[in-house]
Design an enzyme around this catalytic site. Sequence first.
Site, short mmCIF file in Angstrom:
data_model
loop_
_atom_site.label_atom_id
_atom_site.label_comp_id
_atom_site.label_asym_id
_atom_site.label_seq_id
_atom_site.Cartn_x
_atom_site.Cartn_y
_atom_site.Cartn_z
CG ASN A 205 43.08 3.01 20.41
OD1 ASN A 205 43.89 2.15 20.08
ND2 ASN A 205 43.48 4.17 20.90
CG ASP A 206 41.58 0.06 23.96
OD1 ASP A 206 42.75 0.42 23.80
OD2 ASP A 206 40.76 0.64 24.68
CB VAL A 207 37.95 -3.40 19.46
CG1 VAL A 207 37.19 -3.20 20.76
CG2 VAL A 207 37.69 -2.26 18.51
#
Length: 471
Positions: free
Chosen positions: A396-398
């Site tokens: 997700n965040d990456v």
Amino acid sequence: MSQFLPDFIQSYIPNSIQLIYLIATGFFIVGIRRLGSPATARSGNQLASIGMFIGVFVTLFDRDIISFEFIIAGVILGALLGAFAAKKVKMTAMPEMVAVFNGFGGGASALVAWGEFSRLETGSFEVQALITTGLSILIGSITFTGSFIAFGKLKGFIGGGRIALPGQNIINLVLTAAALALVGWFTVDPEYQLVFWSLFGLALLIGVLTVLPIGGADMPVVISLLNSYSGIAASMAGFVLGNNLLIISGALVGAAGLILTNIMCQAMNRTLFNVLFGAFGGDEGGPGQDLGDKSVQQTFADDVAIQCSYANKVIVVPGYGLAVAQAQHILKEVANLLEEKGVTVKYGIHPVAGRMPGHMNVLLAEADVPYDQLYDMDDINPEFKSTDVVLIIGANDVVNPAAKTNPGSPIYGMPILDVDEAKRTIVFKRSMNPGYAGIENELFYSDKNQMFFGDAKKSLQDLAVAIKELD
């Protein structure tokens, strides 16, 4: 043990022990070097284990070791616990296990320093030994309680978000300064027991208070840093004991942990100070930022199968969700099916993917994914522009473009995988909840993106069936 040997042999033992320690150190260095690549990591681990075995065996010849009952009991107990952990602990629980091991390492170093200080006359300690005893207790105790707080956060026993008192950072700095002052006081007046025990208690408290405020998204960095602490504490314990092998091995672990911590901070475009004192994230399931009335495109197994089967190149971006679903084996099966159709399949690994350094590499290696298909972020990013489909599974965040486009985002400036440059992205996800950092992902609403909702393992199983039906 050496006292049972003939005198002429005993005269050679001190120098021989140091020489063998040097050989064991060579095994450690080569072992760590080989841990730098998934292809050689297993042999590196084995070499380091051989070095440790040599070190432990030779240490038994030390003149002060005359009783083996506790040593043998400790070796048996440790071997049984290690074998049990290696067989039973799930891949998703590896970060927690590493945290516990760090804690035990730090605690053991503190206990060794305490034991040596209690065993000998206070007046027999030189200033250097008193300083290293104090530092070993300080760093080892911080590592012990800090690691178990990290374990609680990873396990979910403790909330993953920031838990702090008002002015927490100032409190931590004051307590750390006080602890260092106690180390100095202990060095000057080692017979004053209140100072010794105050240092012990304060160090344990600092470990709790420094890790408790750190948000969930920063936990891989914290685990790496605590690993470094445990090595430094072991090195200090080596000075206390006068054991060169322990000094060197602890220094190697400490240095490796610090280097890895620095690499991960760079991967997040943050400083270590910011990680320790400016935590963010951990609000899983929160409302996230307001993205208005944007909608997402939902897709299903049959459609994904067609897109992937007729693609020239597919890149898989794994994340912690893949580990949670234990979907690495079915992912490998899907990749095999695509490769049989002539599709090029690669894997893009972000340095902080998962919840500990190297988490995704270990997970994919377990499924026998070829090492030459695993690419670091810097190597895979130039390839996204020529990629037909990117399968984002549990990450997700990456892959959040806000890191490049939104100056107001907490992750702005963090290097990410440039999946948004591919022709198509497909996100495997259970729901629209934000990731571990608690930040909405703009990628989900992109015209080039589709959402494949569901458990990652079940979704991949459906995808494998759909690909086979195309034949």
